[in-house]
Design a protein around this motif. Structure first.
Motif, PDB file in Angstrom:
ATOM      1  N   GLU A 167       0.822  -1.203   0.000  1.00  0.00           N
ATOM      2  CA  GLU A 167       0.000   0.000   0.000  1.00  0.00           C
ATOM      3  C   GLU A 167       0.861   1.261   0.000  1.00  0.00           C
ATOM      4  OE1 GLU A 167      -3.079   2.792   1.779  1.00  0.00           O
ATOM      5  OE2 GLU A 167      -2.305   1.393   3.254  1.00  0.00           O
ATOM      6  N   SER A 168       2.025   1.153   0.639  1.00  0.00           N
ATOM      7  CA  SER A 168       2.855   2.338   0.813  1.00  0.00           C
ATOM      8  C   SER A 168       4.318   1.927   0.993  1.00  0.00           C
ATOM      9  CB  SER A 168       2.367   3.081   2.050  1.00  0.00           C
ATOM     10  OG  SER A 168       3.348   3.965   2.501  1.00  0.00           O
ATOM     11  N   ILE A 169       5.221   2.828   0.664  1.00  0.00           N
ATOM     12  CA  ILE A 169       6.650   2.546   0.896  1.00  0.00           C
ATOM     13  C   ILE A 169       6.917   2.371   2.390  1.00  0.00           C
ATOM     14  CG2 ILE A 169       7.356   4.989   0.986  1.00  0.00           C
ATOM     15  CD1 ILE A 169       9.977   4.082  -0.458  1.00  0.00           C
ATOM     16  N   LEU A 170       6.044   2.943   3.224  1.00  0.00           N
ATOM     17  CA  LEU A 170       6.229   2.815   4.678  1.00  0.00           C
ATOM     18  C   LEU A 170       6.104   1.366   5.136  1.00  0.00           C
ATOM     19  CD1 LEU A 170       4.020   5.893   5.650  1.00  0.00           C
ATOM     20  CD2 LEU A 170       6.517   5.814   5.668  1.00  0.00           C
ATOM     21  N   GLU A 171       5.481   0.539   4.297  1.00  0.00           N
ATOM     22  CA  GLU A 171       5.322  -0.887   4.650  1.00  0.00           C
ATOM     23  C   GLU A 171       6.468  -1.749   4.145  1.00  0.00           C
ATOM     24  OE1 GLU A 171       1.638  -2.190   2.993  1.00  0.00           O
ATOM     25  OE2 GLU A 171       0.444  -0.939   4.325  1.00  0.00           O
ATOM     26  N   PHE A 172       7.420  -1.170   3.450  1.00  0.00           N
ATOM     27  CA  PHE A 172       8.518  -1.968   2.897  1.00  0.00           C
ATOM     28  C   PHE A 172       9.380  -2.516   4.033  1.00  0.00           C
ATOM     29  CE2 PHE A 172       9.096  -0.167  -1.705  1.00  0.00           C
ATOM     30  CZ  PHE A 172       7.748  -0.357  -1.928  1.00  0.00           C
ATOM     31  N   ASP A 173       9.454  -3.847   4.139  1.00  0.00           N
ATOM     32  CA  ASP A 173      10.376  -4.421   5.120  1.00  0.00           C
ATOM     33  C   ASP A 173      11.053  -5.648   4.522  1.00  0.00           C
ATOM     34  OD1 ASP A 173       8.201  -6.050   5.147  1.00  0.00           O
ATOM     35  OD2 ASP A 173       7.470  -5.359   7.089  1.00  0.00           O
ATOM     36  N   GLY A 174      11.889  -6.312   5.330  1.00  0.00           N
ATOM     37  CA  GLY A 174      12.631  -7.465   4.823  1.00  0.00           C
ATOM     38  C   GLY A 174      13.482  -7.059   3.635  1.00  0.00           C
ATOM     39  N   LYS A 175      13.363  -7.854   2.571  1.00  0.00           N
ATOM     40  CA  LYS A 175      14.174  -7.570   1.372  1.00  0.00           C
ATOM     41  C   LYS A 175      13.844  -6.212   0.744  1.00  0.00           C
ATOM     42  CE  LYS A 175      15.366 -12.099  -0.440  1.00  0.00           C
ATOM     43  NZ  LYS A 175      14.967 -13.149  -1.368  1.00  0.00           N
ATOM     44  N   LEU A 176      12.593  -5.795   0.921  1.00  0.00           N
ATOM     45  CA  LEU A 176      12.174  -4.529   0.298  1.00  0.00           C
ATOM     46  C   LEU A 176      12.760  -3.301   0.986  1.00  0.00           C
ATOM     47  CD1 LEU A 176       8.398  -5.049  -0.590  1.00  0.00           C
ATOM     48  CD2 LEU A 176      10.394  -5.283  -2.065  1.00  0.00           C
ATOM     49  N   GLU A 177      13.301  -3.507   2.190  1.00  0.00           N
ATOM     50  CA  GLU A 177      13.835  -2.369   2.935  1.00  0.00           C
ATOM     51  C   GLU A 177      14.952  -1.649   2.163  1.00  0.00           C
ATOM     52  OE1 GLU A 177      14.486  -1.503   7.624  1.00  0.00           O
ATOM     53  OE2 GLU A 177      13.603  -3.370   6.969  1.00  0.00           O
ATOM     54  N   LYS A 178      15.621  -2.392   1.303  1.00  0.00           N
ATOM     55  CA  LYS A 178      16.657  -1.781   0.446  1.00  0.00           C
ATOM     56  C   LYS A 178      16.103  -0.541  -0.277  1.00  0.00           C
ATOM     57  CE  LYS A 178      18.483  -2.305  -4.204  1.00  0.00           C
ATOM     58  NZ  LYS A 178      19.541  -1.326  -4.134  1.00  0.00           N
ATOM     59  N   TRP A 179      14.855  -0.661  -0.776  1.00  0.00           N
ATOM     60  CA  TRP A 179      14.287   0.427  -1.577  1.00  0.00           C
ATOM     61  C   TRP A 179      13.983   1.643  -0.718  1.00  0.00           C
ATOM     62  CZ3 TRP A 179      15.249  -0.241  -6.429  1.00  0.00           C
ATOM     63  CH2 TRP A 179      15.350  -1.535  -6.934  1.00  0.00           C
ATOM     64  N   LEU A 180      13.621   1.374   0.522  1.00  0.00           N
ATOM     65  CA  LEU A 180      13.373   2.463   1.455  1.00  0.00           C
ATOM     66  C   LEU A 180      14.661   3.276   1.659  1.00  0.00           C
ATOM     67  CD1 LEU A 180      10.866   2.831   3.789  1.00  0.00           C
ATOM     68  CD2 LEU A 180      12.852   2.425   5.196  1.00  0.00           C
ATOM     69  N   HIS A 181      15.755   2.563   1.877  1.00  0.00           N
ATOM     70  CA  HIS A 181      17.048   3.235   2.081  1.00  0.00           C
ATOM     71  C   HIS A 181      17.515   3.915   0.792  1.00  0.00           C
ATOM     72  CE1 HIS A 181      17.789   1.983   6.197  1.00  0.00           C
ATOM     73  NE2 HIS A 181      17.160   0.859   5.875  1.00  0.00           N
ATOM     74  N   ASP A 182      17.325   3.233  -0.327  1.00  0.00           N
ATOM     75  CA  ASP A 182      17.728   3.834  -1.608  1.00  0.00           C
ATOM     76  C   ASP A 182      16.972   5.141  -1.847  1.00  0.00           C
ATOM     77  OD1 ASP A 182      19.287   1.651  -1.922  1.00  0.00           O
ATOM     78  OD2 ASP A 182      18.447   0.989  -3.842  1.00  0.00           O
TER      79      ASP A 182
END
Lengths: 425, 159
Positions: free
Chosen positions: A122-137
């Motif tokens: 639903e949102s980038i705020l929910e990115f965790d695990g492997k997806l956390e890379k995109w949050l940091h990027d």
């Protein structure tokens, strides 16, 4: 959803406020309306009677996220009217500022608005695990854009240094290597972003036309207006080709090119001019560039990611060899004249047309923004994209697909409601 | 998981530059902030947004119509603290520029404003609801915004 009406009251993850109305009967779409619901702020009227010096900072306020583009476009219109040519250094600084705004703005669209669709979140705020890379990027890449904007423009929203005739300040010498270092170290993350969007398969392909300002250095501020069907127009003649019309159900206006719908933005620019991208971008994004020219609007995101890499590469090159000196900003004498500014804002071609009297007072102002140019194309694409889904998908699923398509265009509703048309069609 | 600070971001007639600028704070603090903040309403970032009880609402922009006024009042009812951000919301400019038009622009803008059911004059949030904190500037300063957010975290005892 075979028959019925669908209203999305507030499309999320776009810049500003818009709603969508769709009506289907017997498996066919009868009506599709993208309704911009932002409040009108009457900038063209506000410009009337003002001195030319006030216009760039006023027009910057049409839109926060696109402020660098509006500011520089108005400056260009004034300079063209009064027959002033900026120095080579000024042109380089303007290119850097546009690059910064593309990195920040495309970064916002791709990481915050589109990636959640790609990863079904639903949102980038929910990115965790492997997806956390995109949050940091997202943080690091957008920050590189903000730092570049701060260095050149004084600040990223409504920059302070660009003036009619030049810049009131130049990048601080000791900060340049820090920004170059940051751009170099975050560059790889943009290539990852290109690779992520390259995996998307194109789904909506509808023949349309593409329009962009084209030049041999992919610099967003110079060149000629090129139409994909072969027309090439000098900037000052734009009004002979573009027709504005009022959309009765929206607070924004629509634009046609010789009475036809067309598209502006990253997809148009890459479709028309990919050969002019920075050589390092051409090398490292070669795998993705093969896809262009593309007739699929979802490839607009991939095109934006490629443009971000170009902005990194072009900025690194300019800054690495720069030796900026404070130049005096010349006083400009007004004459009775018309001036046209045209540049490529992140979302597409932006036009500012200004008429002045001999004292430099605005007699008439005309602003044409990218989202108005895309409005008709968005509706036409929605019809083609959604109709085959009517039998297969629920109302909720169709609403989601509509939002995804609108989002692919990266519309900007703050820009779309700056002005006023009183004639209704 | 500890209590989070419930936040809403709302924009009315504005360029949205202040909200975009505030989001620049994510560039340095997103991993930490998403643990401390719950976004009750932020159209730019998430699909599900409803006005419900929240600790603080950040409001950008001037108020131009009845719909905006009602929404603002609803926000006020639900927010413990209401912070207006930017010159449009704090003083009106440039969203209220039509209030000062004369002659032809005034007539044109007035006619269109009536067609769109806008108020005769562009109004400010403070004309309708109580404001707790005002951050001015076009755009606001990121440092001021961060200070305000930090003091809210402290006030609502968010760790």
């Amino acid at each position: 959803m075979h028959d019925g009406e669908l209203t999305i009251e507030s499309i999320t993850k776009i810049e500003g406020h818009a709603s969508l109305y769709l009506k289907a009967r017997e498996g066919k779409i009868e009506s599709v309306q993208l309704r911009v619901s932002e409040n009108k702020r009457f900038f063209e009227q506000a410009a009337m009677g003002k001195n030319f010096k006030e216009i760039p900072n006023l027009f910057s306020r049409i839109c926060g996220t696109c402020s660098a583009a509006h500011l520089l476009c108005a400056i260009e219109a004034v300079e063209k009217a009064f027959d002033f040519s900026p120095s080579a250094q000024t042109i380089q600084l303007r290119r850097l500022l546009m690059n910064a705004s593309f990195i920040r703005d495309h970064g916002m669209h791709l990481y915050y608005f589109v990636l959640p669709d790609l990863f079904k979140k639903e949102s980038i705020l929910e990115f965790d695990g492997k997806l956390e890379k995109w949050l940091h990027d997202s943080m690091h890449v957008r920050d590189a854009g903000v730092k570049l904007a701060d260095l050149v423009g004084g600040r990223s929203i409504h920059p302070t240094t660009p003036q009619i005739g030049g810049f009131s300040g130049i990048p601080e010498k000791k900060k340049i290597p820090q920004v170059v270092k940051q751009l170099k170290s975050e560059r790889k993350k943009v290539i990852d972003l290109i690779a992520a969007f390259d995996k998307l398969e194109g789904v909506v392909c509808r023949e349309t036309s593409y329009v962009a300002l084209v030049n041999d250095s992919f610099d967003f501020i110079s060149g000629e207006i090129v139409h994909s069907k072969g027309k090439c127009i000098p900037e000052e003649n734009y009004l002979q080709y573009l027709d504005e019309f009022v959309i009765p159900y929206s607070t924004a206006e629509g634009i046609e090119f010789e009475e036809q719908a067309y598209m502006v933005g990253a997809l148009s620019r890459i479709n028309l001019n990919k050969k002019s991208l920075h050589k390092n971008t051409q090398r490292d994004a070669a795998f993705a560039l093969k896809r262009f020219p593309s007739g699929c609007v979802f490839d607009n995101s991939l095109a934006q990611a490629i443009e971000m890499l170009h902005c990194f590469d072009n900025s690194i090159e300019i800054l690495a060899s720069a030796n900026f000196r404070q130049e005096s900003v010349p006083a400009i004498e007004p004459i009775e004249a018309r001036g046209v500014g045209v540049l490529e804002a992140p979302r597409g071609t932006l036009y500012h047309g200004l008429h002045f009297d001999s004292k430099g007072t605005v007699q008439k102002a005309n602003v044409i923004i990218p989202t108005a140019q895309n409005a008709l194309n968005i509706e036409k694409d929605l019809k083609v994209y959604i109709e085959p889904l009517l039998e297969k998908k629920s109302k909720e699923e169709i609403a989601l697909e509509c939002e995804k398509l609108v989002r692919a265009y990266d519309p900007c509703m703050s820009c779309a409601t700056h002005f006023l048309k009183v004639k209704w069609i | 998981m500890g209590k989070k600070l419930g936040l809403g971001f709302f924009s009315f007639a504005s360029c949205e530059g202040c909200t975009i600028l505030a989001m620049n704070l994510f560039n340095s603090r997103l991993p930490e902030l998403r643990k401390k903040l719950e976004f009750v309403y932020i159209n730019a970032l998430q699909e599900k947004n409803t006005i419900r009880e929240m600790d603080a609402a950040f409001v950008e922009g001037a108020i131009m119509n009845e719909e905006g006024k009602k929404k603002l009042e609803e926000i006020r009812k639900n927010a413990s603290k209401l912070v207006v951000i930017g010159t449009c919301a704090a003083g009106g400019w440039p969203s209220n520029q039509r209030n000062f038009f004369t002659g032809e622009p005034k007539e044109e803008a007035g006619k269109r404003a009536r067609e769109l059911n806008q108020f005769e004059k562009v109004m400010l949030p403070k004309d309708f609801v109580k404001i707790d904190v005002t951050l001015t500037g076009c755009p606001i300063s990121l440092e001021e915004f961060e200070k305000t957010l930090n003091s809210l975290l402290k006030e609502f005892k968010i760790k």
